[in-house]
Motif scaffolding. Structure first.
Motif, PDB file in Angstrom:
ATOM      1  N   GLY A   1      20.635  61.908  42.315  1.00 64.39           N
ATOM      2  CA  GLY A   1      21.167  63.255  42.486  1.00 64.39           C
ATOM      3  C   GLY A   1      20.605  63.953  43.709  1.00 64.39           C
ATOM      4  O   GLY A   1      20.460  65.178  43.720  1.00 64.39           O
ATOM      5  N   GLY A   2      20.253  63.178  44.742  1.00 66.76           N
ATOM      6  CA  GLY A   2      19.706  63.749  45.962  1.00 66.76           C
ATOM      7  C   GLY A   2      18.219  64.026  45.911  1.00 66.76           C
ATOM      8  O   GLY A   2      17.645  64.532  46.873  1.00 66.76           O
ATOM      9  N   VAL A   3      17.553  63.689  44.809  1.00 67.81           N
ATOM     10  CA  VAL A   3      16.114  63.916  44.643  1.00 67.81           C
ATOM     11  C   VAL A   3      15.385  62.583  44.727  1.00 67.81           C
ATOM     12  O   VAL A   3      15.799  61.600  44.098  1.00 67.81           O
ATOM     13  N   ASN A   4      14.291  62.534  45.504  1.00 67.22           N
ATOM     14  CA  ASN A   4      13.481  61.330  45.604  1.00 67.22           C
ATOM     15  C   ASN A   4      12.502  61.263  44.438  1.00 67.22           C
ATOM     16  O   ASN A   4      11.735  62.208  44.191  1.00 67.22           O
ATOM     17  N   VAL A   5      12.513  60.119  43.743  1.00 73.90           N
ATOM     18  CA  VAL A   5      11.608  59.904  42.609  1.00 73.90           C
ATOM     19  C   VAL A   5      10.805  58.630  42.874  1.00 73.90           C
ATOM     20  O   VAL A   5      11.374  57.543  42.998  1.00 73.90           O
ATOM     21  N   ALA A   6       9.477  58.766  42.977  1.00 79.40           N
ATOM     22  CA  ALA A   6       8.608  57.604  43.099  1.00 79.40           C
ATOM     23  C   ALA A   6       8.330  57.051  41.705  1.00 79.40           C
ATOM     24  O   ALA A   6       7.983  57.809  40.790  1.00 79.40           O
ATOM     25  N   PRO A   7       8.474  55.745  41.499  1.00 79.94           N
ATOM     26  CA  PRO A   7       8.281  55.183  40.162  1.00 79.94           C
ATOM     27  C   PRO A   7       6.869  55.335  39.616  1.00 79.94           C
ATOM     28  O   PRO A   7       6.689  55.545  38.416  1.00 79.94           O
ATOM     29  N   ALA A   8       5.838  55.231  40.482  1.00 74.14           N
ATOM     30  CA  ALA A   8       4.464  55.161  39.994  1.00 74.14           C
ATOM     31  C   ALA A   8       4.054  56.361  39.139  1.00 74.14           C
ATOM     32  O   ALA A   8       3.471  56.183  38.063  1.00 74.14           O
ATOM     33  N   PRO A   9       4.308  57.616  39.562  1.00 71.34           N
ATOM     34  CA  PRO A   9       3.912  58.738  38.700  1.00 71.34           C
ATOM     35  C   PRO A   9       4.615  58.719  37.341  1.00 71.34           C
ATOM     36  O   PRO A   9       4.020  59.103  36.321  1.00 71.34           O
ATOM     37  N   VAL A  10       5.874  58.289  37.309  1.00 67.51           N
ATOM     38  CA  VAL A  10       6.590  58.205  36.030  1.00 67.51           C
ATOM     39  C   VAL A  10       5.959  57.128  35.148  1.00 67.51           C
ATOM     40  O   VAL A  10       5.776  57.315  33.936  1.00 67.51           O
ATOM     41  N   GLU A  11       5.611  56.012  35.761  1.00 72.35           N
ATOM     42  CA  GLU A  11       4.966  54.923  35.002  1.00 72.35           C
ATOM     43  C   GLU A  11       3.629  55.372  34.436  1.00 72.35           C
ATOM     44  O   GLU A  11       3.265  55.012  33.311  1.00 72.35           O
ATOM     45  N   ARG A  12       2.891  56.176  35.202  1.00 72.14           N
ATOM     46  CA  ARG A  12       1.586  56.655  34.713  1.00 72.14           C
ATOM     47  C   ARG A  12       1.755  57.524  33.473  1.00 72.14           C
ATOM     48  O   ARG A  12       1.002  57.408  32.510  1.00 72.14           O
ATOM     49  N   VAL A  13       2.747  58.417  33.522  1.00 73.00           N
ATOM     50  CA  VAL A  13       2.983  59.280  32.354  1.00 73.00           C
ATOM     51  C   VAL A  13       3.326  58.432  31.130  1.00 73.00           C
ATOM     52  O   VAL A  13       2.774  58.630  30.031  1.00 73.00           O
ATOM     53  N   LEU A  14       4.207  57.478  31.297  1.00 72.16           N
ATOM     54  CA  LEU A  14       4.658  56.679  30.154  1.00 72.16           C
ATOM     55  C   LEU A  14       3.549  55.807  29.589  1.00 72.16           C
ATOM     56  O   LEU A  14       3.434  55.643  28.366  1.00 72.16           O
ATOM     57  N   THR A  15       2.710  55.224  30.453  1.00 73.85           N
ATOM     58  CA  THR A  15       1.645  54.354  29.933  1.00 73.85           C
ATOM     59  C   THR A  15       0.551  55.144  29.224  1.00 73.85           C
ATOM     60  O   THR A  15      -0.255  54.558  28.499  1.00 73.85           O
ATOM     61  N   GLU A  16       0.517  56.445  29.423  1.00 72.17           N
ATOM     62  CA  GLU A  16      -0.457  57.275  28.716  1.00 72.17           C
ATOM     63  C   GLU A  16      -0.009  57.608  27.294  1.00 72.17           C
ATOM     64  O   GLU A  16      -0.795  58.136  26.501  1.00 72.17           O
ATOM     65  N   GLN A  17       1.243  57.292  26.955  1.00 66.16           N
ATOM     66  CA  GLN A  17       1.775  57.659  25.643  1.00 66.16           C
ATOM     67  C   GLN A  17       1.377  56.627  24.589  1.00 66.16           C
ATOM     68  O   GLN A  17       1.268  55.441  24.863  1.00 66.16           O
ATOM     69  N   THR A  18       1.196  57.090  23.393  1.00 68.83           N
ATOM     70  CA  THR A  18       0.808  56.230  22.277  1.00 68.83           C
ATOM     71  C   THR A  18       1.879  55.164  22.025  1.00 68.83           C
ATOM     72  O   THR A  18       3.081  55.462  22.019  1.00 68.83           O
ATOM     73  N   GLY A  19       1.435  53.933  21.847  1.00 67.97           N
ATOM     74  CA  GLY A  19       2.350  52.846  21.524  1.00 67.97           C
ATOM     75  C   GLY A  19       2.947  52.143  22.720  1.00 67.97           C
ATOM     76  O   GLY A  19       3.770  51.245  22.556  1.00 67.97           O
ATOM     77  N   VAL A  20       2.518  52.524  23.935  1.00 69.68           N
ATOM     78  CA  VAL A  20       3.057  51.908  25.160  1.00 69.68           C
ATOM     79  C   VAL A  20       2.000  51.002  25.769  1.00 69.68           C
ATOM     80  O   VAL A  20       0.861  51.428  26.003  1.00 69.68           O
ATOM     81  N   ARG A  21       2.380  49.760  26.038  1.00 73.43           N
ATOM     82  CA  ARG A  21       1.457  48.818  26.665  1.00 73.43           C
ATOM     83  C   ARG A  21       1.676  48.741  28.171  1.00 73.43           C
ATOM     84  O   ARG A  21       0.749  48.887  28.945  1.00 73.43           O
ATOM     85  N   GLU A  22       2.907  48.488  28.589  1.00 72.40           N
ATOM     86  CA  GLU A  22       3.216  48.358  30.011  1.00 72.40           C
ATOM     87  C   GLU A  22       4.557  49.017  30.299  1.00 72.40           C
ATOM     88  O   GLU A  22       5.410  49.130  29.408  1.00 72.40           O
ATOM     89  N   VAL A  23       4.741  49.400  31.575  1.00 69.44           N
ATOM     90  CA  VAL A  23       5.971  50.088  31.976  1.00 69.44           C
ATOM     91  C   VAL A  23       6.336  49.674  33.394  1.00 69.44           C
ATOM     92  O   VAL A  23       5.465  49.479  34.250  1.00 69.44           O
ATOM     93  N   CYS A  24       7.620  49.558  33.640  1.00 67.17           N
ATOM     94  CA  CYS A  24       8.130  49.422  35.008  1.00 67.17           C
ATOM     95  C   CYS A  24       9.368  50.302  35.125  1.00 67.17           C
ATOM     96  O   CYS A  24      10.296  50.183  34.317  1.00 67.17           O
ATOM     97  N   VAL A  25       9.369  51.186  36.100  1.00 65.38           N
ATOM     98  CA  VAL A  25      10.472  52.126  36.310  1.00 65.38           C
ATOM     99  C   VAL A  25      11.244  51.711  37.554  1.00 65.38           C
ATOM    100  O   VAL A  25      10.652  51.477  38.613  1.00 65.38           O
ATOM    101  N   VAL A  26      12.560  51.613  37.425  1.00 68.58           N
ATOM    102  CA  VAL A  26      13.412  51.188  38.538  1.00 68.58           C
ATOM    103  C   VAL A  26      14.631  52.098  38.625  1.00 68.58           C
ATOM    104  O   VAL A  26      14.944  52.846  37.691  1.00 68.58           O
ATOM    105  N   GLY A  27      15.321  52.001  39.750  1.00 72.77           N
ATOM    106  CA  GLY A  27      16.582  52.703  39.913  1.00 72.77           C
ATOM    107  C   GLY A  27      17.738  51.724  39.820  1.00 72.77           C
ATOM    108  O   GLY A  27      17.679  50.632  40.385  1.00 72.77           O
ATOM    109  N   VAL A  28      18.778  52.104  39.098  1.00 77.47           N
ATOM    110  CA  VAL A  28      19.963  51.254  38.980  1.00 77.47           C
ATOM    111  C   VAL A  28      21.181  52.073  39.428  1.00 77.47           C
ATOM    112  O   VAL A  28      21.180  53.305  39.335  1.00 77.47           O
ATOM    113  N   PRO A  29      22.203  51.397  39.943  1.00 78.69           N
ATOM    114  CA  PRO A  29      23.382  52.131  40.426  1.00 78.69           C
ATOM    115  C   PRO A  29      24.004  52.988  39.327  1.00 78.69           C
ATOM    116  O   PRO A  29      24.094  52.575  38.163  1.00 78.69           O
TER     117      PRO A  29
END
Length: 392
Positions: free
Chosen positions: A295-323
């Motif tokens: 939507g015209g906004v730049n999103v770096a995956p790493a900060p999103v991955e950090r938030v998700l891996t801090e949540q209970t029940g999460v072991r690993e995360v990879c965030v990507v962009g898809v068309p």
């Protein structure tokens, strides 16, 4: 004897047999042999492809003779040969020891045809001590790590090892003798891929002395430890948050067959990574190529991955962009749950990202997987994952 004009493939076995390459590596570091192209001895197809792609290209005659040609595909999948001189390799090894507790004994736990594993051997040669190695036949196993650590002589020297985040997590999950052995190391270097803050906090709670590293083949391995440049390294970040460039005597001489590569112009290597400074420490935000424009906004995956891996029940995360027809790209998160039978609530995960990182960074979809696809020494295969998650 003149150096051959092409690199000589060096088959590197897995596990303790990797130590068999030490004599050839010592000769290369002393300037008395050909440029060596490390290839995996236990993966003949990959070794053949690498040798065919790089082994027939001439090594440039200008400047200092090349000791190693490290094959790396970076984020593009296109084979590149990184030209590393003995001076660059030694500078990196010596700076590492100065940044730790001095020269010590190293335990090899990762493939030695990659730069991180190769540097374990080089640091040992520079320190004048014999390294030890973990038996990785059939994969990395915590009990074998413990066996190899016990076999290291008790000389009073500092003890070091180098791991990727997946190996660290496996040792923490297994507990027992593997974790006990890990606690005995004076420093456990963790690199090759970004380590989640939750994983690092867990290691610290368990008494493991982790040092995070940032670097690549083009810098002869890690040159930023725990966010701080080693004493030989200079780091430049364009703007308050932008591309990272590195400089120092550990830099490669360039790429095989690409004289004057733009990435090395002016004595700086342009990494292709994004970063920012937090006080005096470098925070790496991920590859420029991995940046998601939604939507015209730049999103770096790493900060999103950090938030998700801090949540209970999460072991690993990879965030990507898809068309996505509406947004251009949609943010999608692949999550490996700690308990596959009881994954965390998707909406709760999305809510945590929305609160911390804003609406644009909130994943449009969260997909639960048993494990993340990996490439190289333990990096998430973002391209493969994006292709997989982009299929409706």
């Amino acid at each position: 004897m003149p150096h051959p004009r092409v690199p000589q493939p060096l088959p590197v076995p897995a596990g303790p047999a990797a130590l068999d390459v030490l004599p050839a590596l010592r000769t290369a570091l002393d300037g008395g042999g050909p440029a060596l192209l490390p290839v995996p001895a236990d993966q003949p197809d990959e070794a053949r492809r690498t040798a065919e792609a790089l082994g027939e290209q001439p090594v440039g005659a200008d400047g200092e003779p090349i000791a190693l040609v490290i094959a790396t595909s970076g984020s593009t999948g296109t084979p590149k040969g990184v030209l590393l001189s003995a001076t660059a390799l030694r500078a990196s090894a010596e700076a590492t020891h100065r940044g730790l507790a001095g020269p010590g004994r190293w335990l090899l736990a990762m493939p030695a045809h990659h730069v991180a594993g190769m540097q374990v051997l080089i640091r040992s040669l520079v320190a004048g001590v014999e390294p030890h190695a973990v038996d990785t036949t059939g994969g990395f196993r915590p009990e074998r790590f413990a066996d190899a650590a016990r076999a290291m002589p008790a000389t009073g020297d500092p003890r070091y090892t180098s791991l990727v985040p997946t190996q660290l997590r496996r040792l923490l999950d297994a507990g027992g003798e593997g974790l006990a052995a890990l606690r005995d190391f004076d420093a456990v270097l963790v690199g090759g891929a970004a380590a989640a803050p939750a994983l690092l906090a867990r290691a610290a709670d368990e008494g493991v002395r982790v040092t995070t590293t940032y670097g690549m083949s083009e810098t002869a391995g890690g040159c930023v430890y725990d966010g701080l440049p080693l004493d030989i390294a200079r780091v430049r970040v364009e703007g308050g948050e932008g591309p990272i460039a590195l400089s120092g005597p550990m830099l490669a001489s360039g790429y095989l067959g690409r004289p004057g590569a733009a990435e090395f112009a002016g004595g700086w290597f342009r990494t292709g990574d994004l970063g920012r400074w937090r006080q005096d420490r470098l925070e790496v935000l991920g590859r420029v190529d991995d940046l998601i424009i939604t939507g015209g906004v730049n999103v770096a995956p790493a900060p999103v991955e950090r938030v998700l891996t801090e949540q209970t029940g999460v072991r690993e995360v990879c965030v990507v962009g898809v068309p996505d027809p509406e947004w251009g790209q949609a943010v999608v998160a692949a999550v490996v749950p700690a308990d596959p039978a009881a994954p965390p609530d998707s909406e709760a995960l999305r809510g945590a990202v929305r609160e911390r990182s804003g609406a644009a960074a909130t994943p449009k979809r969260i997909v639960f997987l048993p494990e993340l696809p990996l490439r190289g020494p333990g990096k998430p295969d973002r391209r493969g994952l994006a292709a997989r998650l982009g299929v409706p």
